[in-house]
Scaffold this motif. Structure first.
Motif, PDB file in Angstrom:
ATOM      1  N   ASP A 193     -38.193  10.300   3.261  1.00 11.75           N
ATOM      2  CA  ASP A 193     -37.122  10.426   4.239  1.00 11.75           C
ATOM      3  C   ASP A 193     -36.798  11.915   4.478  1.00 11.75           C
ATOM      4  O   ASP A 193     -36.584  12.360   5.605  1.00 11.75           O
ATOM      5  CB  ASP A 193     -35.895   9.678   3.706  1.00 11.75           C
ATOM      6  N   TYR A 194     -36.782  12.672   3.393  1.00  8.50           N
ATOM      7  CA  TYR A 194     -36.454  14.094   3.433  1.00  8.50           C
ATOM      8  C   TYR A 194     -37.459  14.848   4.307  1.00  8.50           C
ATOM      9  O   TYR A 194     -37.082  15.671   5.144  1.00  8.50           O
ATOM     10  CB  TYR A 194     -36.478  14.637   1.997  1.00  8.50           C
ATOM     11  N   ARG A 195     -38.736  14.529   4.134  1.00  4.94           N
ATOM     12  CA  ARG A 195     -39.788  15.200   4.925  1.00  4.94           C
ATOM     13  C   ARG A 195     -39.587  14.979   6.419  1.00  4.94           C
ATOM     14  O   ARG A 195     -39.825  15.860   7.232  1.00  4.94           O
ATOM     15  CB  ARG A 195     -41.173  14.721   4.495  1.00  4.94           C
ATOM     16  N   LYS A 196     -39.117  13.778   6.775  1.00  3.66           N
ATOM     17  CA  LYS A 196     -38.901  13.477   8.209  1.00  3.66           C
ATOM     18  C   LYS A 196     -37.715  14.260   8.763  1.00  3.66           C
ATOM     19  O   LYS A 196     -37.697  14.633   9.929  1.00  3.66           O
ATOM     20  CB  LYS A 196     -38.630  11.977   8.393  1.00  3.66           C
ATOM     21  N   LYS A 197     -36.692  14.445   7.926  1.00  2.00           N
ATOM     22  CA  LYS A 197     -35.437  15.020   8.440  1.00  2.00           C
ATOM     23  C   LYS A 197     -35.367  16.534   8.332  1.00  2.00           C
ATOM     24  O   LYS A 197     -34.601  17.167   9.045  1.00  2.00           O
ATOM     25  CB  LYS A 197     -34.248  14.388   7.700  1.00  2.00           C
TER      26      LYS A 197
ATOM     27  N   LEU B 170     -35.872  26.805   6.119  1.00  2.00           N
ATOM     28  CA  LEU B 170     -34.780  26.384   5.235  1.00  2.00           C
ATOM     29  C   LEU B 170     -35.375  25.600   4.065  1.00  2.00           C
ATOM     30  O   LEU B 170     -35.825  24.474   4.232  1.00  2.00           O
ATOM     31  CB  LEU B 170     -33.764  25.534   6.015  1.00  2.00           C
ATOM     32  N   GLN B 171     -35.411  26.231   2.908  1.00  2.00           N
ATOM     33  CA  GLN B 171     -36.097  25.632   1.751  1.00  2.00           C
ATOM     34  C   GLN B 171     -35.144  25.481   0.570  1.00  2.00           C
ATOM     35  O   GLN B 171     -34.424  26.428   0.241  1.00  2.00           O
ATOM     36  CB  GLN B 171     -37.257  26.542   1.316  1.00  2.00           C
ATOM     37  N   PHE B 172     -35.168  24.317  -0.054  1.00  2.00           N
ATOM     38  CA  PHE B 172     -34.329  24.060  -1.229  1.00  2.00           C
ATOM     39  C   PHE B 172     -35.171  23.859  -2.471  1.00  2.00           C
ATOM     40  O   PHE B 172     -36.323  23.456  -2.379  1.00  2.00           O
ATOM     41  CB  PHE B 172     -33.473  22.794  -0.999  1.00  2.00           C
ATOM     42  N   ARG B 173     -34.561  24.121  -3.618  1.00  2.00           N
ATOM     43  CA  ARG B 173     -35.225  23.855  -4.907  1.00  2.00           C
ATOM     44  C   ARG B 173     -34.490  22.740  -5.623  1.00  2.00           C
ATOM     45  O   ARG B 173     -33.259  22.796  -5.754  1.00  2.00           O
ATOM     46  CB  ARG B 173     -35.193  25.116  -5.776  1.00  2.00           C
ATOM     47  N   ASN B 174     -35.229  21.739  -6.067  1.00  2.00           N
ATOM     48  CA  ASN B 174     -34.610  20.617  -6.784  1.00  2.00           C
ATOM     49  C   ASN B 174     -34.566  20.858  -8.285  1.00  2.00           C
ATOM     50  O   ASN B 174     -34.013  20.053  -9.029  1.00  2.00           O
ATOM     51  CB  ASN B 174     -35.377  19.314  -6.503  1.00  2.00           C
ATOM     52  N   GLU B 175     -35.192  21.933  -8.724  1.00  2.00           N
ATOM     53  CA  GLU B 175     -35.088  22.343 -10.129  1.00  2.00           C
ATOM     54  C   GLU B 175     -35.303  23.837 -10.207  1.00  2.00           C
ATOM     55  O   GLU B 175     -35.847  24.440  -9.294  1.00  2.00           O
ATOM     56  CB  GLU B 175     -36.075  21.573 -11.006  1.00  2.00           C
TER      57      GLU B 175
ATOM     58  N   SER C  96     -23.630  13.803   7.682  1.00  2.77           N
ATOM     59  CA  SER C  96     -24.919  13.852   7.002  1.00  2.77           C
ATOM     60  C   SER C  96     -25.145  15.217   6.344  1.00  2.77           C
ATOM     61  O   SER C  96     -24.894  16.255   6.959  1.00  2.77           O
ATOM     62  CB  SER C  96     -26.006  13.585   8.064  1.00  2.77           C
ATOM     63  N   TRP C  97     -25.645  15.187   5.126  1.00  2.00           N
ATOM     64  CA  TRP C  97     -26.018  16.444   4.436  1.00  2.00           C
ATOM     65  C   TRP C  97     -27.019  17.212   5.285  1.00  2.00           C
ATOM     66  O   TRP C  97     -26.920  18.431   5.444  1.00  2.00           O
ATOM     67  CB  TRP C  97     -26.614  16.086   3.060  1.00  2.00           C
ATOM     68  N   TYR C  98     -27.977  16.477   5.854  1.00  2.00           N
ATOM     69  CA  TYR C  98     -29.031  17.111   6.658  1.00  2.00           C
ATOM     70  C   TYR C  98     -28.444  17.859   7.856  1.00  2.00           C
ATOM     71  O   TYR C  98     -28.809  19.003   8.137  1.00  2.00           O
ATOM     72  CB  TYR C  98     -30.038  16.050   7.153  1.00  2.00           C
ATOM     73  N   ASP C  99     -27.544  17.189   8.580  1.00  2.00           N
ATOM     74  CA  ASP C  99     -26.926  17.823   9.753  1.00  2.00           C
ATOM     75  C   ASP C  99     -26.115  19.050   9.342  1.00  2.00           C
ATOM     76  O   ASP C  99     -26.100  20.063  10.041  1.00  2.00           O
ATOM     77  CB  ASP C  99     -25.995  16.832  10.476  1.00  2.00           C
ATOM     78  N   HIS C 100     -25.447  18.923   8.200  1.00  2.00           N
ATOM     79  CA  HIS C 100     -24.552  19.997   7.746  1.00  2.00           C
ATOM     80  C   HIS C 100     -25.336  21.264   7.410  1.00  2.00           C
ATOM     81  O   HIS C 100     -25.080  22.337   7.967  1.00  2.00           O
ATOM     82  CB  HIS C 100     -23.769  19.508   6.523  1.00  2.00           C
ATOM     83  N   VAL C 101     -26.307  21.132   6.501  1.00  2.00           N
ATOM     84  CA  VAL C 101     -27.036  22.340   6.064  1.00  2.00           C
ATOM     85  C   VAL C 101     -27.867  22.933   7.204  1.00  2.00           C
ATOM     86  O   VAL C 101     -27.969  24.149   7.337  1.00  2.00           O
ATOM     87  CB  VAL C 101     -27.934  22.083   4.814  1.00  2.00           C
ATOM     88  N   ASN C 102     -28.410  22.051   8.059  1.00  2.00           N
ATOM     89  CA  ASN C 102     -29.208  22.553   9.193  1.00  2.00           C
ATOM     90  C   ASN C 102     -28.336  23.186  10.273  1.00  2.00           C
ATOM     91  O   ASN C 102     -28.710  24.190  10.875  1.00  2.00           O
ATOM     92  CB  ASN C 102     -30.042  21.419   9.804  1.00  2.00           C
TER      93      ASN C 102
END
Length: 308
Positions: free
Chosen positions: A292-296, A302-307, A185-191
């Motif tokens: 889904d993202y908010r839950k995970k 840890l903050q990402f930018r989508n643009e 999972s991307w979530y598990d990886h970055v976290n």
């Protein structure tokens, strides 16, 4: 000649791959494909050296970009000929890669002639050979926002014969959210890597978006982490050499010389843009994804930018 034999053996392996894409299976709790687990014992016993630099990323998060930056920072002066003759995947071996007829990342890493050795991995943090931690190696982790990462992974799976079939975009979209992807999972990886950084100070955690926004600034931060101070001239050369369009045209950087990828479907380096997800996500998909993202993504640090 031996070279011709090796080449025909490679072509044979590639044909076989085209016929049968690998399936995901559960490996110590992480979905994996056998090409990255076949050499598991040897990889776990890998002997890291204190000056090794490990480049760690989730697939399609900017691995080649950062590998190339590091390679140029360290070796563009001393090994100029290597830039023109050795593909980046041989200069910066992919540690867990083990494909018959093509090669073993671990063997390449063991025999690297350079110091420091630059080595890349897509392993989640818990799979990294323990010698990297014991030797207190520096680790450069690159993370990319989930939406763009998903789109890039989708196009990659379409053209890479050693990856599972991508399937339709809508089913891929769901699989990515469910973490049913090679390397998990991307979530598990970055976290997981973000948490490791809290207890292991030798991790430099970078964001693809920051690198796209101001490459020079991010290279300065990287140099400061590595304790190196390249001349202004070297730095200018690196910044120009790693611009996406220059890398895309560069045969030694763009993976066009590796036989397992079908460039007729998509180039390995496709767009390198932040925000390309908007060309793929429907409005409904975007809503589902954000919820889904908010839950995970529970960690507010840890903050990402989508643009950008």
């Amino acid at each position: 000649t031996a070279e011709t034999d090796a080449y025909s053996k490679m072509s044979l392996e590639t044909e076989k791959m085209k016929e049968s894409r690998p399936e995901l299976f559960d490996f110590h709790g992480v979905p994996m494909i056998h090409y990255f687990t076949d050499n598991w014992e040897n990889i776990q016993n890998f002997e890291a050296r204190p000056d090794d630099i490990l480049i760690a990323t989730y697939p399609k998060a900017g691995t080649t970009w950062v590998s190339y930056i590091l390679d140029l920072l360290y070796f563009s002066q001393t090994f100029a000929d290597r830039q023109a003759s050795i593909p980046i995947y041989n200069r910066v071996p992919f540690l867990e890669f083990e494909v018959p007829g093509i090669g073993s990342g671990k063997d390449l890493a063991d025999h690297l002639p350079t110091t420091p050795r630059l080595i890349k991995t897509h392993y989640p943090v818990q799979f990294v050979p323990k010698s990297f931690w014991e030797q207190n190696c520096r680790v450069v982790y690159v993370a990319r926002n989930a939406k763009d990462n998903m789109v890039s992974y989708y196009h990659f799976d379409k053209m890479n014969m050693i990856q599972p079939e991508a399937g339709e975009w809508s089913s891929f979209f769901q699989r990515f959210m469910d973490g049913k992807m090679g390397f998990g999972s991307w979530y598990d990886h970055v976290n997981g890597w973000w948490k490791k950084k809290q207890t292991y100070s030798n991790i430099h955690y970078m964001y693809f978006e920051d690198l796209a926004e101001d490459t020079g600034r991010e290279i300065d931060k990287l140099c400061s982490f590595l304790g190196i101070s390249p001349s202004a001239d070297v730095k200018d050369k690196v910044v120009s050499g790693v611009q996406f369009d220059n890398m895309k045209k560069n045969k030694m950087a763009n993976y066009s010389t590796i036989p397992v990828m079908d460039f007729k479907i998509s180039p390995f380096m496709r767009k390198g843009k932040v925000g390309d997800w908007k060309n793929h996500f429907t409005v409904a998909q975007n809503q589902v994804f954000d919820e889904d993202y908010r839950k995970k993504m529970k960690d507010p640090t840890l903050q990402f930018r989508n643009e950008i």
